[in-house]
Design a protein around this motif. Structure first.
Motif, PDB file in Angstrom:
ATOM      1  N   THR A  89       0.837  -1.194   0.000  1.00  0.00           N
ATOM      2  CA  THR A  89       0.000   0.000   0.000  1.00  0.00           C
ATOM      3  C   THR A  89       0.873   1.246   0.000  1.00  0.00           C
ATOM      4  OG1 THR A  89      -0.136  -0.066   2.417  1.00  0.00           O
ATOM      5  CG2 THR A  89      -1.877  -1.146   1.183  1.00  0.00           C
ATOM      6  N   GLY A  90       0.848   1.961  -1.104  1.00  0.00           N
ATOM      7  CA  GLY A  90       1.556   3.225  -1.156  1.00  0.00           C
ATOM      8  C   GLY A  90       1.063   4.214  -0.129  1.00  0.00           C
ATOM      9  N   LEU A 122       6.114   8.662   0.902  1.00  0.00           N
ATOM     10  CA  LEU A 122       5.484   8.293  -0.361  1.00  0.00           C
ATOM     11  C   LEU A 122       6.498   8.209  -1.493  1.00  0.00           C
ATOM     12  CD1 LEU A 122       2.309  10.569  -0.204  1.00  0.00           C
ATOM     13  CD2 LEU A 122       2.552   8.200   0.529  1.00  0.00           C
ATOM     14  N   GLY A 123       6.211   7.352  -2.461  1.00  0.00           N
ATOM     15  CA  GLY A 123       6.996   7.304  -3.685  1.00  0.00           C
ATOM     16  C   GLY A 123       7.570   5.960  -4.039  1.00  0.00           C
ATOM     17  N   TYR A 124       7.535   4.990  -3.097  1.00  0.00           N
ATOM     18  CA  TYR A 124       8.325   3.783  -3.312  1.00  0.00           C
ATOM     19  C   TYR A 124       7.505   2.499  -3.393  1.00  0.00           C
ATOM     20  CZ  TYR A 124      11.392   7.352  -1.445  1.00  0.00           C
ATOM     21  OH  TYR A 124      12.027   8.545  -1.217  1.00  0.00           O
ATOM     22  N   VAL A 148      -1.326  -0.872  -4.285  1.00  0.00           N
ATOM     23  CA  VAL A 148      -2.206   0.291  -4.316  1.00  0.00           C
ATOM     24  C   VAL A 148      -1.352   1.554  -4.280  1.00  0.00           C
ATOM     25  CG1 VAL A 148      -4.077   1.523  -3.195  1.00  0.00           C
ATOM     26  CG2 VAL A 148      -4.040  -0.974  -3.152  1.00  0.00           C
ATOM     27  N   ILE A 149      -1.541   2.407  -5.264  1.00  0.00           N
ATOM     28  CA  ILE A 149      -0.796   3.656  -5.379  1.00  0.00           C
ATOM     29  C   ILE A 149      -1.767   4.802  -5.147  1.00  0.00           C
ATOM     30  CG2 ILE A 149       0.539   5.139  -6.945  1.00  0.00           C
ATOM     31  CD1 ILE A 149       0.641   2.012  -8.381  1.00  0.00           C
ATOM     32  N   GLY A 150      -1.520   5.587  -4.128  1.00  0.00           N
ATOM     33  CA  GLY A 150      -2.371   6.744  -3.883  1.00  0.00           C
ATOM     34  C   GLY A 150      -2.128   7.812  -4.925  1.00  0.00           C
ATOM     35  N   ASP A 151      -3.153   8.607  -5.213  1.00  0.00           N
ATOM     36  CA  ASP A 151      -2.960   9.611  -6.259  1.00  0.00           C
ATOM     37  C   ASP A 151      -2.066  10.743  -5.792  1.00  0.00           C
ATOM     38  OD1 ASP A 151      -5.057  10.315  -4.588  1.00  0.00           O
ATOM     39  OD2 ASP A 151      -6.403  10.965  -6.170  1.00  0.00           O
ATOM     40  N   GLY A 152      -1.896  10.916  -4.475  1.00  0.00           N
ATOM     41  CA  GLY A 152      -0.872  11.839  -4.005  1.00  0.00           C
ATOM     42  C   GLY A 152       0.507  11.278  -4.253  1.00  0.00           C
ATOM     43  N   GLU A 153       0.708  10.009  -3.911  1.00  0.00           N
ATOM     44  CA  GLU A 153       1.996   9.365  -4.156  1.00  0.00           C
ATOM     45  C   GLU A 153       2.357   9.388  -5.635  1.00  0.00           C
ATOM     46  OE1 GLU A 153       4.414   5.361  -2.948  1.00  0.00           O
ATOM     47  OE2 GLU A 153       2.281   5.134  -3.306  1.00  0.00           O
ATOM     48  N   ALA A 154       1.355   9.293  -6.495  1.00  0.00           N
ATOM     49  CA  ALA A 154       1.607   9.255  -7.932  1.00  0.00           C
ATOM     50  C   ALA A 154       2.258  10.533  -8.443  1.00  0.00           C
ATOM     51  CB  ALA A 154       0.309   8.992  -8.689  1.00  0.00           C
ATOM     52  N   GLU A 155       2.260  11.588  -7.636  1.00  0.00           N
ATOM     53  CA  GLU A 155       2.891  12.847  -8.046  1.00  0.00           C
ATOM     54  C   GLU A 155       4.385  12.878  -7.731  1.00  0.00           C
ATOM     55  OE1 GLU A 155      -1.196  15.432  -7.218  1.00  0.00           O
ATOM     56  OE2 GLU A 155       0.678  16.020  -6.247  1.00  0.00           O
ATOM     57  N   GLY A 192       8.433  11.906  -7.824  1.00  0.00           N
ATOM     58  CA  GLY A 192       9.363  11.516  -8.874  1.00  0.00           C
ATOM     59  C   GLY A 192       9.656  10.030  -8.908  1.00  0.00           C
ATOM     60  N   PRO A 193      10.004   9.411  -7.770  1.00  0.00           N
ATOM     61  CA  PRO A 193      10.291   7.976  -7.800  1.00  0.00           C
ATOM     62  C   PRO A 193       9.125   7.140  -8.311  1.00  0.00           C
ATOM     63  CG  PRO A 193      11.091   8.932  -5.756  1.00  0.00           C
ATOM     64  CD  PRO A 193      10.299  10.006  -6.449  1.00  0.00           C
ATOM     65  N   LEU A 194       7.898   7.506  -7.929  1.00  0.00           N
ATOM     66  CA  LEU A 194       6.762   6.720  -8.395  1.00  0.00           C
ATOM     67  C   LEU A 194       6.568   6.891  -9.894  1.00  0.00           C
ATOM     68  CD1 LEU A 194       3.590   6.104  -8.991  1.00  0.00           C
ATOM     69  CD2 LEU A 194       4.759   4.740  -7.252  1.00  0.00           C
ATOM     70  N   ALA A 195       6.775   8.120 -10.376  1.00  0.00           N
ATOM     71  CA  ALA A 195       6.620   8.350 -11.815  1.00  0.00           C
ATOM     72  C   ALA A 195       7.593   7.492 -12.614  1.00  0.00           C
ATOM     73  CB  ALA A 195       6.827   9.825 -12.128  1.00  0.00           C
ATOM     74  N   ALA A 196       8.825   7.348 -12.128  1.00  0.00           N
ATOM     75  CA  ALA A 196       9.789   6.489 -12.814  1.00  0.00           C
ATOM     76  C   ALA A 196       9.456   5.016 -12.648  1.00  0.00           C
ATOM     77  CB  ALA A 196      11.199   6.764 -12.284  1.00  0.00           C
ATOM     78  N   SER A 197       8.809   4.657 -11.529  1.00  0.00           N
ATOM     79  CA  SER A 197       8.558   3.246 -11.232  1.00  0.00           C
ATOM     80  C   SER A 197       7.666   2.561 -12.253  1.00  0.00           C
ATOM     81  CB  SER A 197       7.929   3.114  -9.850  1.00  0.00           C
ATOM     82  OG  SER A 197       8.794   3.560  -8.833  1.00  0.00           O
TER      83      SER A 197
END
Length: 794
Positions: A86-87, A150-152, A172-179, A181-186
């Motif tokens: 869970t992100g 957040l982010g990983y 589960v990726i939260g839409d806040g976490e989705a903002e 950088g690490p999550l965007a690259a993931s």
């Protein structure tokens, strides 16, 4: 998403049951945030039943509970092997609630039994002194992902899936976490996932619309744009959206069936039919209100479906009667009397919705990786030793030597060891590994590509975040690895290291958690040999960051040559539950110790190099060093002193394990005062040449008796594009300056050795002048080797 002409996935009875299970998880989640007592509302809610400090996050929790309940159905019906990441880790009450509903929580924490008393204890401990954190943490059964930052989440999920062919990691990726950088690259991790040998990751992007105080970017872009984004990332999005529970339940059940069918089809095509190429993996976009099923309005302001639901929607329950009344209404809306029997046990028809045994996500062995961990099958590192006929006479590329060892580690452990690095494996001279394996790559290939294949054991992507996160997920699920990186840029993962160190510290005190393999860093292309890149690549401060962490989990090694690097690497790959940092140069450098000497020296962690010193008995001065370049300059300085001041008694001490410098009371590797004094003396000057920032050596040693006589030379933030020796001169770490330091610090030597001191100052000027004229270092300096005095031991 659903076609209403099709039969619903869930029957009416199944829908009622899964909705009741979701209500139970939501009820337990709210109870953890608010209640001290009266866990099943068997009496009217009163102030004494409510915690004095309300801590927790409600907004994301109902969505996490919803997904969890539906994954349980998938696991039961398909006998699927699934773990849950869970992100939005601050949805901790939800994951604790589900572990309790499945029975796992009471199994691992016998004091939190099932029943009314157990519920009371479960509620009380949450975010309470002496209890458990509010985030998903090591204490949470089924978790491998610390929810404090957040982010990983997604990169951890992929790390868990590598070499786990039967595992599905629901993330589960939260839409806040989705903002972040690490999550965007993931999202690009799917280009490295081999459908033949790896498991699958099912990303579930939960768009509840808001962060702490603002709307989220992905929730406010058009649906077609959102879907195009994820198609571009290489996914097939399946959307579930709504605020009517019955409708959303049906949509989500259908979406999960579709996603798991697609995963099975992709794996079947790759494994049985030999279909090559990168598949389009499924993902789910879930749109539900933030704080769903919570208070719709508080104090006249909308809460459900807004940012106000993020943490504690009713924050004044002790001082505001309306808030207390709303809290009771909220809790009773879940109808706990229908969910739990008179003794407080979950009703059997609901308990049967959870999987059994290890199939429970809260009890899955992959989420307690030490249970599955097997030791590496390691070759004898001594077989890779370089020949050292005499100290400081011949050179080797230490990391290239290590690369031959790692090559055979990969060969002998094809399913449980991976080498991670941000596009630097060859640059860091570890290229011998490519004699045994390729780099993992599932994207398109070009005829000019080299060493790329889906089955590669080396993982390169130009993101330190992804390398670290993949490796963490891999280790936390029971495997082994090494992360190699340029020293200056490993700082990018400082915060990730923080989280992992905290996880290790916490889990070490949890009886049911089993130790995992150590997180091993190899930092090369380091500060003293980044002279060709310049100041942008010169920063040795990662060691300082690591040294701040709790001593039981961190280790830092500075092997001075190839054989000591082999010994240290073998030790680190065998170790458990540490963060090991190894700093070693990749350029040709002098060898000092035979393998037998290297093993003994590394075992000690610090020791006297008698061959490099002069005189016997108590020294007049101690030349200490830690790091390959400081060692070179120290030994060269000792050579000058023995030749020019033969009456001076010089002791050379090399430190491999810098944690040895601390007192034994501060670190498990620390030296006792007696041991420290035997090495460094109680009252003689110590000139310490150190790889990094000088302050760290002072900090590690300040409690020892002779700290006032300790003088450290290290990196002073003076660097540029220049020659290697000019680089050490810029920071006053060069051999000539070390000799000057000795003359300045040894009592009575200043007058007697005034001429030598002036000569050393002139030598520095001459060395710099040579670089300005020739563009390289004086060969007499760059080609220096140790020449034993007549009659001295080699």
């Amino acid at each position: 998403m659903t076609d209403e002409s099709l039969s619903p996935t869930l029957t009416d009875d199944e829908l009622d049951l899964i909705n009741a299970y979701w209500r139970a998880a939501n009820y337990l989640s709210v109870g953890q945030i608010y209640l001290l007592d009266n866990p099943l509302l068997r009496e009217d809610l009163a102030a004494e039943h409510i915690k004095p400090r309300l801590l927790g996050h409600w907004g994301t929790t109902p969505g996490l509970n919803l997904v969890y309940a539906h994954l349980n159905r998938i696991i039961r019906e398909r006998d699927a092997d699934v773990i849950y990441i869970t992100g939005p880790g601050h949805g901790g009450p939800g994951l604790v609630a589900n572990a309790y509903l499945e029975g796992t929580y009471s199994e691992v924490y016998s004091g939190i039994e099932e029943g009314v008393d157990g519920l009371r204890k479960l509620f009380r401990q949450f975010s309470f002194p002496g209890g458990i954190p509010s985030h998903v943490a090591a204490e949470t059964p089924g978790s491998i992902h610390e929810g404090g930052e957040l982010g990983y989440a997604l990169v951890h999920a992929y790390g868990a899936a590598f070499d786990n062919p039967d595992l599905v990691v629901a993330c589960v990726i939260g839409d806040g976490e989705a903002e972040t950088g690490p999550l965007a690259a993931s999202w690009h991790s799917n280009k490295f996932l081999d459908p033949v040998t790896d498991g699958a990751v099912l990303p579930i992007l939960h768009l509840n619309g808001y962060k702490i105080a603002n709307p989220t970017v992905l929730s406010r872009i058009p649906q077609e744009e959102l879907e195009a984004l994820f198609y571009g990332y290489g996914y097939r999005p399946i959307t579930v959206a709504g605020d009517d529970p019955a409708n959303v339940h049906q949509q989500l059940a259908t979406a999960l069936d579709e996603a798991f069918d697609q995963i099975a089809a992709i794996q079947r095509a790759a494994r049985l039919d030999g279909e090559a190429g990168r598949p389009l993996w499924p993902m789910i976009v879930l749109r539900t209100p933030k704080g769903w099923t919570g208070p719709e309005k508080v104090d006249g302001k909308k809460v459900e479906g807004t940012w106000r639901a993020h943490q504690v929607p009713l924050s004044e329950t002790h001082s505001n009667p309306e808030h207390m009344a709303q809290l009771e209404e909220w809790l009773r809306s879940y109808r706990p009397e229908e969910l739990f029997d008179d003794d407080g046990h979950l009703r059997p028809e609901l308990r049967s919705l959870a999987p059994a045994g290890d199939r429970r996500m809260s009890a899955n062995p992959h989420a307690n990786g030490g249970v599955l961990r097997r030791d590496l099958d390691l070759p004898d590192f001594a077989d890779y030793a370089v020949d050292v006929p005499a100290p400081a006479a011949e050179s080797a590329e230490a990391t290239k030597v290590l690369g031959t060892f790692l090559r055979d580690v990969i060969v002998r452990n094809p399913d449980r060891f991976r080498l991670m690095g941000p596009d630097e494996t060859a640059s860091n001279r570890l290229s011998p590994v490519f004699e045994a394996t390729d780099k993992a790559w599932v994207a398109e290939l070009d005829p000019d590509d080299e060493n790329l294949a889906p089955s590669g054991r080396v993982m390169e992507v130009l993101s330190e975040h992804l390398c670290q996160g993949w490796l963490e997920g891999y280790l936390l699920t029971g495997r082994h690895g090494l992360f190699n990186c340029y020293e200056a840029f490993v700082h990018i993962v400082d915060s990730m290291l923080n989280q992992h160190a905290k996880w290790l510290s916490s889990s070490a005190g949890i009886e049911w958690r089993r130790p995992i393999s150590s997180l091993n860093y190899l930092l090369t292309s380091h500060v003293w040999r980044q002279d060709h890149n310049g100041a942008s690549h010169q920063d040795p401060g990662f060691i300082d960051h690591v040294a701040n962490k709790r001593p039981e989990v961190v280790r830092v090694y500075l092997p001075p040559d190839a054989n000591t690097l082999l010994s240290v690497a073998d030790h680190c790959l065998r170790s458990k539950h540490y963060i090991n940092v190894i700093v070693a140069g990749k350029q040709p450098a002098l060898n000092y110790l035979t393998m037998d000497e290297a093993i003994a020296h590394c075992t000690r962690g610090a020791g006297i190099w008698e061959w490099a010193g002069s005189g016997t008995g108590e020294p007049d001065v101690v030349l200490a060093c830690a790091g390959d370049i400081p060692t070179l300059e120290t030994v060269a300085a000792a050579d000058i002193l023995r030749k020019r001041l033969p009456e001076l008694k010089v002791r050379v001490v090399n430190v491999v394990d810098i944690m040895r410098l601390q007192p034994e009371s501060e670190h498990p590797h620390g030296l006792s005062d007696r041991e420290f004094n035997s090495l460094f003396t109680e009252d003689k000057p110590i000139i310490f040449a150190y790889h990094g920032y000088p302050w760290l050596i002072h900090r590690l040693t300040y409690r020892h008796a002779n700290h006032a006589q300790l003088h450290v030379r290290g990196f002073k933030e003076r660097g540029t594009t220049t020659t290697p020796f000019d680089m050490v001169m810029l920071n006053d770490l060069d051999r000539f300056h070390l000799v000057m330091d000795v003359i300045d610090r040894v009592e009575g030597l200043g007058t007697r050795a005034a001429e030598l001191r002036q000569e050393m100052a002139d030598a520095r000027l001459a060395a710099r002048r040579y670089t300005r004229e020739h563009g390289e270092d004086d060969p007499a300096i760059s080609g220096w080797t140790w020449e034993p005095s007549d009659g001295s031991a080699d």
